[in-house]
Write a protein that holds these residues in place. Structure first.
Motif, mmCIF file in Angstrom:
data_model
loop_
_atom_site.group_PDB
_atom_site.id
_atom_site.type_symbol
_atom_site.label_atom_id
_atom_site.label_comp_id
_atom_site.label_asym_id
_atom_site.label_seq_id
_atom_site.Cartn_x
_atom_site.Cartn_y
_atom_site.Cartn_z
ATOM 1 N N ASN A 1 0.761 -1.370 -0.107
ATOM 2 C CA ASN A 1 -0.008 -0.072 0.042
ATOM 3 C C ASN A 1 0.899 1.362 0.174
ATOM 4 O O ASN A 1 1.918 1.212 0.113
ATOM 5 N N GLU A 2 0.396 2.516 -0.296
ATOM 6 C CA GLU A 2 1.040 3.551 -0.256
ATOM 7 C C GLU A 2 1.246 4.077 1.150
ATOM 8 O O GLU A 2 0.349 3.781 1.982
ATOM 9 N N TRP A 3 2.459 4.461 1.346
ATOM 10 C CA TRP A 3 2.847 4.901 2.741
ATOM 11 C C TRP A 3 4.130 5.765 2.800
ATOM 12 O O TRP A 3 4.528 6.082 1.652
ATOM 13 N N HIS A 4 4.285 6.626 3.886
ATOM 14 C CA HIS A 4 5.224 7.270 4.239
ATOM 15 C C HIS A 4 5.452 7.395 5.685
ATOM 16 O O HIS A 4 4.751 6.955 6.345
ATOM 17 N N ARG B 1 -3.369 5.950 7.711
ATOM 18 C CA ARG B 1 -3.707 5.966 9.245
ATOM 19 C C ARG B 1 -2.373 5.651 9.722
ATOM 20 O O ARG B 1 -1.239 5.272 8.974
ATOM 21 N N LEU B 2 -2.170 5.801 10.957
ATOM 22 C CA LEU B 2 -0.939 5.795 11.868
ATOM 23 C C LEU B 2 -0.641 4.488 12.061
ATOM 24 O O LEU B 2 -1.693 3.565 12.641
ATOM 25 N N ARG C 1 -4.705 2.640 3.778
ATOM 26 C CA ARG C 1 -5.366 1.347 3.834
ATOM 27 C C ARG C 1 -6.639 1.358 4.429
ATOM 28 O O ARG C 1 -6.939 2.199 5.325
ATOM 29 N N GLU C 2 -7.473 0.362 3.865
ATOM 30 C CA GLU C 2 -8.781 0.134 4.899
ATOM 31 C C GLU C 2 -8.256 -0.153 6.155
ATOM 32 O O GLU C 2 -7.564 -0.879 6.693
ATOM 33 N N THR C 3 -9.108 0.308 7.050
ATOM 34 C CA THR C 3 -8.894 0.232 8.474
ATOM 35 C C THR C 3 -10.387 0.289 9.357
ATOM 36 O O THR C 3 -11.340 0.922 8.834
ATOM 37 N N THR C 4 -10.291 -0.310 10.404
ATOM 38 C CA THR C 4 -11.286 -0.077 11.368
ATOM 39 C C THR C 4 -11.271 1.315 12.143
ATOM 40 O O THR C 4 -10.190 2.032 11.831
#
Length: 273
Positions: free
Chosen positions: A19-22, A45-46, A67-70
């Motif tokens: 996924n895309e991340w930084h 999201r962190l 990303r998909e997250t709760t």
């Protein structure tokens, strides 16, 4: 101090995703809050937060992922009492702690933590543990079928303290965890476990009474190629970051900590499969 050794029969099933991340580091409290708001507004999201002292003030090293997250929450700069209040509040709302990081600034201990509503089995977490109490909890939870999934070391009154999370899983997974390792001891165990087929899944650097230590967790979960580094100063970490990102690796773990008056970094990169 040995905080763990354990062997079970089956493998975990945790793989990196592309996924895309930084990732960012050397963020002051204000800079971190601004970056946090910016990234969340963009749908990230962190994933990881690590606090440490630099130039007499808190700094943060963080990883965000789109990303998909709760539902999730994160707070930093919490004293022990404030952290406990947040913990109790979110627990009643159905959240669980997925990361807790202890860090010390100007001789005061603070906490940064991430909560979410991701599904899990039974779980336990403790903070403010001495080396002895950490070992006692470790042995107790181990006997009940829990495995350690997150550990953070920090300093209070020149002595080490620990925060950790345990989860009960039905997969079974061979794993090892140790704390209070000097750099040489950590490297020795790292080499031993890699030779035995383990991979590093968590590493945290911390300083107590002027000595730098490491806490780490290894397991035999499957993954793509992975790389770990520790004891990196800022230029070295930046060079390694650029190199492995260009090669397609994802930064999964980032620990900022102090070595004397300098900031240092430990990290794990994984190549998505």
């Amino acid at each position: 101090m040995k905080i763990a050794t354990w062997a079970a029969g089956l493998l975990c099933a945790t793989l990196a995703q592309a996924n895309e991340w930084h990732a960012y580091y050397r963020l002051t409290s204000d800079a971190y809050q601004a970056k946090f708001d910016e990234m969340v507004d963009q749908g990230y999201r962190l994933n990881s937060v690590s606090g440490y002292e630099r130039d007499g003030q808190p700094n943060f090293a963080v990883i965000f992922e789109k990303r998909e997250t709760t539902a999730w929450w994160s707070h930093s700069g919490m004293t022990s009492d404030v952290y406990q209040q947040k913990f109790d509040k979110y627990l009643k709302q159905g959240y669980r702690v997925v990361q807790v990081d202890g860090y010390t600034v100007d001789e005061t201990a603070y906490y940064a933590a991430i909560w979410d509503k991701s599904p899990s089995g039974a779980w336990m977490t403790r903070h403010g543990m001495t080396a002895d109490s950490a070992q006692e909890y470790f042995d107790e939870y181990l006997s009940q079928g829990y495995r350690m999934t997150d550990i953070s070391g920090y300093e209070v009154a020149c002595a080490e303290r620990f925060a950790a999370i345990w989860e009960k899983t039905s997969t079974g997974c061979e794993w090892q965890a140790y704390a209070n390792m000097t750099s040489a001891e950590y490297q020795s165990r790292f080499d031993q476990y890699v030779a035995e087929g383990y991979r590093l899944v968590d590493v945290d650097g911390y300083q107590a009474d002027g000595v730098v230590y490491y806490a780490a967790i290894w397991d035999k979960s499957p993954s793509g190629a992975w790389v770990a580094r520790h004891g990196m100063d800022s230029p070295t970490f930046q060079a390694e970051f650029d190199k492995y990102k260009q090669k397609g690796y994802v930064l999964r773990t980032l620990s900022g900590y102090n070595a004397g008056g300098e900031d240092r970094y430990a990290a794990i990169w994984v190549k998505p499969t």
